[in-house]
Design a protein around this motif. Structure first.
Motif, PDB file in Angstrom:
ATOM      1  N   ALA A   1       0.833  -1.205   0.000  1.00  0.00           N
ATOM      2  CA  ALA A   1       0.000   0.000   0.000  1.00  0.00           C
ATOM      3  C   ALA A   1       0.867   1.254   0.000  1.00  0.00           C
ATOM      4  CB  ALA A   1      -0.922  -0.008   1.217  1.00  0.00           C
ATOM      5  N   GLU A   2       1.912   1.267   0.823  1.00  0.00           N
ATOM      6  CA  GLU A   2       2.788   2.439   0.886  1.00  0.00           C
ATOM      7  C   GLU A   2       3.515   2.664  -0.430  1.00  0.00           C
ATOM      8  OE1 GLU A   2       5.267   1.644   4.248  1.00  0.00           O
ATOM      9  OE2 GLU A   2       3.782   2.419   5.706  1.00  0.00           O
ATOM     10  N   ALA A   3       3.869   1.576  -1.112  1.00  0.00           N
ATOM     11  CA  ALA A   3       4.570   1.701  -2.387  1.00  0.00           C
ATOM     12  C   ALA A   3       3.711   2.383  -3.446  1.00  0.00           C
ATOM     13  CB  ALA A   3       5.003   0.325  -2.875  1.00  0.00           C
ATOM     14  N   HIS A   4       2.411   2.234  -3.328  1.00  0.00           N
ATOM     15  CA  HIS A   4       1.502   2.823  -4.319  1.00  0.00           C
ATOM     16  C   HIS A   4       0.786   4.067  -3.797  1.00  0.00           C
ATOM     17  CE1 HIS A   4       1.813  -0.463  -7.263  1.00  0.00           C
ATOM     18  NE2 HIS A   4       1.870  -1.285  -6.224  1.00  0.00           N
ATOM     19  N   GLY A   5       1.028   4.414  -2.546  1.00  0.00           N
ATOM     20  CA  GLY A   5       0.373   5.576  -1.972  1.00  0.00           C
ATOM     21  C   GLY A   5      -1.117   5.401  -1.797  1.00  0.00           C
ATOM     22  N   VAL A   6      -1.526   4.172  -1.435  1.00  0.00           N
ATOM     23  CA  VAL A   6      -2.943   3.864  -1.263  1.00  0.00           C
ATOM     24  C   VAL A   6      -3.146   3.178   0.079  1.00  0.00           C
ATOM     25  CG1 VAL A   6      -3.357   3.682  -3.753  1.00  0.00           C
ATOM     26  CG2 VAL A   6      -2.709   1.625  -2.447  1.00  0.00           C
ATOM     27  N   THR A   7      -4.374   2.777   0.372  1.00  0.00           N
ATOM     28  CA  THR A   7      -4.670   2.072   1.621  1.00  0.00           C
ATOM     29  C   THR A   7      -4.602   0.563   1.393  1.00  0.00           C
ATOM     30  OG1 THR A   7      -7.050   1.924   1.224  1.00  0.00           O
ATOM     31  CG2 THR A   7      -6.226   3.943   2.269  1.00  0.00           C
ATOM     32  N   VAL A   8      -4.498  -0.176   2.492  1.00  0.00           N
ATOM     33  CA  VAL A   8      -4.472  -1.638   2.382  1.00  0.00           C
ATOM     34  C   VAL A   8      -5.778  -2.178   1.784  1.00  0.00           C
ATOM     35  CG1 VAL A   8      -4.407  -3.794   3.707  1.00  0.00           C
ATOM     36  CG2 VAL A   8      -2.737  -1.984   4.182  1.00  0.00           C
TER      37      VAL A   8
ATOM     38  N   ASP B   1     -15.506   9.299   1.900  1.00  0.00           N
ATOM     39  CA  ASP B   1     -14.101   9.177   1.534  1.00  0.00           C
ATOM     40  C   ASP B   1     -13.731   7.744   1.179  1.00  0.00           C
ATOM     41  OD1 ASP B   1     -14.438   8.356   4.153  1.00  0.00           O
ATOM     42  OD2 ASP B   1     -12.484   9.124   4.835  1.00  0.00           O
ATOM     43  N   ARG B   2     -14.309   6.780   1.897  1.00  0.00           N
ATOM     44  CA  ARG B   2     -14.011   5.377   1.583  1.00  0.00           C
ATOM     45  C   ARG B   2     -14.673   4.957   0.276  1.00  0.00           C
ATOM     46  NH1 ARG B   2     -14.942   2.956   7.666  1.00  0.00           N
ATOM     47  NH2 ARG B   2     -13.216   4.111   8.663  1.00  0.00           N
ATOM     48  N   MET B   3     -15.871   5.481   0.017  1.00  0.00           N
ATOM     49  CA  MET B   3     -16.504   5.201  -1.277  1.00  0.00           C
ATOM     50  C   MET B   3     -15.605   5.683  -2.411  1.00  0.00           C
ATOM     51  SD  MET B   3     -20.465   6.299  -0.716  1.00  0.00           S
ATOM     52  CE  MET B   3     -21.388   5.871   0.758  1.00  0.00           C
ATOM     53  N   GLU B   4     -15.054   6.876  -2.254  1.00  0.00           N
ATOM     54  CA  GLU B   4     -14.179   7.426  -3.283  1.00  0.00           C
ATOM     55  C   GLU B   4     -12.924   6.574  -3.441  1.00  0.00           C
ATOM     56  OE1 GLU B   4     -13.634  11.387  -1.856  1.00  0.00           O
ATOM     57  OE2 GLU B   4     -15.458  12.152  -2.799  1.00  0.00           O
ATOM     58  N   GLN B   5     -12.362   6.142  -2.313  1.00  0.00           N
ATOM     59  CA  GLN B   5     -11.169   5.299  -2.375  1.00  0.00           C
ATOM     60  C   GLN B   5     -11.469   3.983  -3.088  1.00  0.00           C
ATOM     61  OE1 GLN B   5      -9.859   4.813   1.663  1.00  0.00           O
ATOM     62  NE2 GLN B   5      -9.339   6.970   1.921  1.00  0.00           N
ATOM     63  N   ASN B   6     -12.601   3.385  -2.751  1.00  0.00           N
ATOM     64  CA  ASN B   6     -12.968   2.113  -3.386  1.00  0.00           C
ATOM     65  C   ASN B   6     -13.184   2.277  -4.881  1.00  0.00           C
ATOM     66  OD1 ASN B   6     -12.906   0.922  -0.849  1.00  0.00           O
ATOM     67  ND2 ASN B   6     -15.118   1.063  -0.541  1.00  0.00           N
ATOM     68  N   LEU B   7     -13.727   3.411  -5.281  1.00  0.00           N
ATOM     69  CA  LEU B   7     -13.993   3.652  -6.693  1.00  0.00           C
ATOM     70  C   LEU B   7     -12.720   3.958  -7.477  1.00  0.00           C
ATOM     71  CD1 LEU B   7     -16.482   3.807  -8.581  1.00  0.00           C
ATOM     72  CD2 LEU B   7     -16.503   6.272  -8.190  1.00  0.00           C
ATOM     73  N   SER B   8     -11.667   4.351  -6.768  1.00  0.00           N
ATOM     74  CA  SER B   8     -10.451   4.792  -7.447  1.00  0.00           C
ATOM     75  C   SER B   8      -9.367   3.721  -7.538  1.00  0.00           C
ATOM     76  CB  SER B   8      -9.876   6.021  -6.728  1.00  0.00           C
ATOM     77  OG  SER B   8      -9.379   5.675  -5.446  1.00  0.00           O
ATOM     78  N   VAL B   9      -9.704   2.453  -7.278  1.00  0.00           N
ATOM     79  CA  VAL B   9      -8.667   1.421  -7.237  1.00  0.00           C
ATOM     80  C   VAL B   9      -8.092   1.101  -8.616  1.00  0.00           C
ATOM     81  CG1 VAL B   9      -9.507   0.358  -5.114  1.00  0.00           C
ATOM     82  CG2 VAL B   9     -10.404  -0.423  -7.303  1.00  0.00           C
ATOM     83  N   LEU B  10      -8.692   1.620  -9.658  1.00  0.00           N
ATOM     84  CA  LEU B  10      -8.129   1.406 -10.995  1.00  0.00           C
ATOM     85  C   LEU B  10      -6.994   2.381 -11.300  1.00  0.00           C
ATOM     86  CD1 LEU B  10     -11.442   0.823 -12.957  1.00  0.00           C
ATOM     87  CD2 LEU B  10      -9.658  -0.869 -12.561  1.00  0.00           C
ATOM     88  N   SER B  11      -6.695   3.282 -10.355  1.00  0.00           N
ATOM     89  CA  SER B  11      -5.653   4.289 -10.588  1.00  0.00           C
ATOM     90  C   SER B  11      -4.247   3.732 -10.426  1.00  0.00           C
ATOM     91  CB  SER B  11      -5.850   5.467  -9.626  1.00  0.00           C
ATOM     92  OG  SER B  11      -5.680   5.052  -8.275  1.00  0.00           O
ATOM     93  N   PHE B  12      -4.128   2.467 -10.001  1.00  0.00           N
ATOM     94  CA  PHE B  12      -2.807   1.847  -9.876  1.00  0.00           C
ATOM     95  C   PHE B  12      -2.929   0.373 -10.226  1.00  0.00           C
ATOM     96  CE2 PHE B  12      -4.908   1.034  -5.895  1.00  0.00           C
ATOM     97  CZ  PHE B  12      -4.426  -0.183  -5.443  1.00  0.00           C
ATOM     98  N   SER B  13      -1.795  -0.265 -10.457  1.00  0.00           N
ATOM     99  CA  SER B  13      -1.760  -1.693 -10.776  1.00  0.00           C
ATOM    100  C   SER B  13      -0.769  -2.391  -9.860  1.00  0.00           C
ATOM    101  CB  SER B  13      -1.363  -1.916 -12.238  1.00  0.00           C
ATOM    102  OG  SER B  13      -2.339  -1.393 -13.114  1.00  0.00           O
ATOM    103  N   LEU B  14      -0.998  -3.658  -9.612  1.00  0.00           N
ATOM    104  CA  LEU B  14      -0.092  -4.456  -8.792  1.00  0.00           C
ATOM    105  C   LEU B  14       0.835  -5.263  -9.687  1.00  0.00           C
ATOM    106  CD1 LEU B  14      -2.650  -5.794  -6.138  1.00  0.00           C
ATOM    107  CD2 LEU B  14      -1.106  -3.839  -5.916  1.00  0.00           C
ATOM    108  N   THR B  15       2.062  -5.431  -9.236  1.00  0.00           N
ATOM    109  CA  THR B  15       3.002  -6.252  -9.987  1.00  0.00           C
ATOM    110  C   THR B  15       2.694  -7.723  -9.762  1.00  0.00           C
ATOM    111  OG1 THR B  15       4.586  -6.434  -8.163  1.00  0.00           O
ATOM    112  CG2 THR B  15       4.770  -4.492  -9.605  1.00  0.00           C
ATOM    113  N   ALA B  16       3.294  -8.574 -10.574  1.00  0.00           N
ATOM    114  CA  ALA B  16       3.088 -10.017 -10.412  1.00  0.00           C
ATOM    115  C   ALA B  16       3.533 -10.467  -9.025  1.00  0.00           C
ATOM    116  CB  ALA B  16       3.856 -10.779 -11.501  1.00  0.00           C
TER     117      ALA B  16
END
Length: 278
Positions: free
Chosen positions: A224-231, A254-269
């Motif tokens: 989460a810290e690497a992407h600047g997001v929450t767990v 605020d949590r609704m907004e966070q949940n809706l914004s999860v496409l703003s980053f990607s996870l590595t393999a």
């Protein structure tokens, strides 16, 4: 409308435009010709009364266009009123509701009651909430097909079914559910189940996304810290990487907004494997 925005109307309207644009960028899963299921929705389980109304209004304000409810949730009327008051056109919102197995044999009465409460002519997806008692699943599924053909719902699916139960429906009626909504989290991840659903061309929709997940696990915190997001955002993004539709719930803007914004980053393999190892 004022109480649904922040302290500054100007900032609130900017945020609304921002998240409205984001909502239109959410990928969809095609359930039938012309029926697209947004892969991020707003769950409403255990949200009732005034809270259901206000939370749904807020969800629509920040850009959600997929609302998940059920007969047993007891909040369809509040959700319908929130939709009407939101000013969002009905055609822009995907609505799911569900039939409790206790209503097997009363399918038409149940869906008609849901439509009246929601204030709509049809829902976009109707699910059997969980398998009825032995021998009743197939008749319920046959009734679902008839009511779909009658125009009361655009598509039909199931919830909490395993592959064998789905195969029974297909064998007896010739029709496969378009969606199977199940509890899904890192601790419940089952690649075999996902493969079984993909083989049958059934979209998997996950609820209780954070269930039994150690949100304070140092590995999750580091990702989460690497992407600047929450767990929680990491966990939700992990599910989307596995083509699982998510319907997180919250009563906090605020949590609704966070949940809706999860496409703003990607996870590595590697990160995907780490989350999956939980």
């Amino acid at each position: 409308m004022g109480k649904f925005f922040g302290k500054s109307d100007m900032i609130a309207r900017y945020r609304l435009r921002q998240y409205w644009a984001m909502a239109h960028e959410i990928p969809t899963a095609e359930l039938a010709p012309g029926v697209q299921l947004p892969t991020i929705g707003f769950g409403t389980w255990q949200i009732t009364g005034a809270s259901a109304y206000e939370s749904t209004r807020t969800a629509l304000d920040v850009g959600y266009r997929h609302i998940d409810t059920a007969t047993m949730y007891g909040n369809e009327e509040e959700i319908g009123r929130a939709l009407r008051d939101s000013g969002v056109d009905r055609s822009e919102v995907f609505i799911t509701t569900k039939l409790p197995p206790s209503q097997a044999g009363r399918e038409r009465q149940t869906i008609e009651a849901s439509l009246k409460a929601l204030g709509v002519d049809a829902v976009d997806l109707w699910l059997i909430h969980w398998p009825p008692s032995r021998g009743k699943s197939v008749p319920v599924w046959a009734a679902f097909q008839q009511l779909r053909d009658a125009g009361l719902t655009r598509t039909i699916g199931v919830s909490n079914y395993d592959a064998a139960l789905i195969d029974e429906l297909v064998k007896e009626t010739g029709e496969t559910p378009v969606v199977n909504q199940v509890s899904w989290s890192p601790g419940e991840h089952d690649e075999r189940f996902l493969a079984d659903m993909r083989d049958r061309r059934v979209v998997v929709e996950g609820y209780s996304s954070l269930k039994n997940t150690p949100l304070d696990d140092p590995r999750l915190v580091a990702i989460a810290e690497a992407h600047g997001v929450t767990v929680p955002q990491v966990v939700l993004r992990w599910q989307l990487h596995h083509d699982i539709v998510i319907i997180p719930k919250s009563t906090h803007r605020d949590r609704m907004e966070q949940n809706l914004s999860v496409l703003s980053f990607s996870l590595t393999a590697e990160e995907l494997a780490t989350v999956g190892s939980l």
